[in-house]
Design an enzyme around this catalytic site. Sequence first.
Site, PDB file in Angstrom:
ATOM      1  N   ARG A 236       0.858  -1.178   0.000  1.00 15.63           N
ATOM      2  CA  ARG A 236       0.000   0.000   0.000  1.00 15.63           C
ATOM      3  C   ARG A 236       0.897   1.232   0.000  1.00 15.63           C
ATOM      4  NH1 ARG A 236      -2.996  -2.848  -1.718  1.00 15.63           N
ATOM      5  NH2 ARG A 236      -4.963  -3.671  -0.939  1.00 15.63           N
ATOM      6  N   GLU A 265      -3.270   7.484  -4.136  1.00 14.84           N
ATOM      7  CA  GLU A 265      -3.662   6.834  -5.390  1.00 14.84           C
ATOM      8  C   GLU A 265      -5.074   7.238  -5.833  1.00 14.84           C
ATOM      9  OE1 GLU A 265      -3.822   2.164  -6.625  1.00 14.84           O
ATOM     10  OE2 GLU A 265      -2.164   2.810  -5.353  1.00 14.84           O
ATOM     11  N   HIS A 283      -0.687   0.080 -10.252  1.00 11.52           N
ATOM     12  CA  HIS A 283      -1.331  -0.892  -9.360  1.00 11.52           C
ATOM     13  C   HIS A 283      -1.686  -2.184 -10.113  1.00 11.52           C
ATOM     14  CE1 HIS A 283      -3.668  -1.071  -5.334  1.00 11.52           C
ATOM     15  NE2 HIS A 283      -3.321  -2.290  -5.718  1.00 11.52           N
TER      16      HIS A 283
END
Length: 317
Positions: A236, A265, A283
């Site tokens: 993360r 993000e 991602h």
Amino acid sequence: MDKIFYTYRIPDEGMLLLKNYEISGNNEDRFLSKEEIIKGARDASALISLLSDRIDSEVISSLPKLKVIANYAVGYNNIDIEEAKRRKIRVTNTPGALTDATADLTMALLLATSRRIVEGDRLVREHKFEGWKPGLLKGPALKGKILGIIGMGRIGKAVASRAKAFGMNILYHNRKPLLQSEEEELCVKHVSLEELLKSSDFISLHVPLMGETYHLLNEKRLSLLKPEAIIINTSRGAVIDEKALIKALKDGKIAGAGLDVYEEEPFVPQELIDLPNVVLLPHLGSATNEARREMAIMVGRNVAAVLEGKEPPNPVI
């Protein structure tokens, strides 16, 4: 009949498991706003969400019939778990399905950063390749180097297994050490976080985002790294203090980074984009056909189980 609402259509393998329910949702290639989620799911018993959907207390309290939130992800930091608990709403995720995919991508980033793959690709595409030269885009080999793995769960172990095959020496830090038999099988050694940061040539993050891991790699801890160290993050974004990371990269305090996730993000700071010693991915950790299909199946099974009054296979709460 129970109604199901999805914020973004998942692969058909998961949807087919729910064909006996009334299903509706977003079939466009865009993310829904909070207001659109509330409007679409107002009468739903089940909500299928993405990690990018903020399912906060306002959303949850606006859905009076909700029985389950099925996150199409292994992470669930996008969901207000305490509010879901208070309202006795089940929350599920998709652990395990993306282990191999994320471990593979971690190794891809290790290779891309160490062997400067993106820089080489750009050099050729820009017609700047003049021929082989002894010093052209040199980088460190993986064999014999120390890989420090922070977080030794499913993905961390899968990365260790792959790194072992590359001849890397592996240190790891985890809240709970592995069994000795597991350490021997993976050829890994448990150390303190400080020792790992000081000793490793490559550092790979595999921890969930929670209070204790937020900005786990802050300015102080980044200062412990070797100047030739490379950081890989497929967990993360907020596990790393992004501003501190950018500063360390710009000042030459560390050699590079391979990032699949970002602190805010999908926003990626221009300062990070401008750095030549960073590989940036959108991602892609779980982006294999097999992983995405398995995730969809897990979502379908989780939703069906809750709506049938059974225990879901993959409960968060």
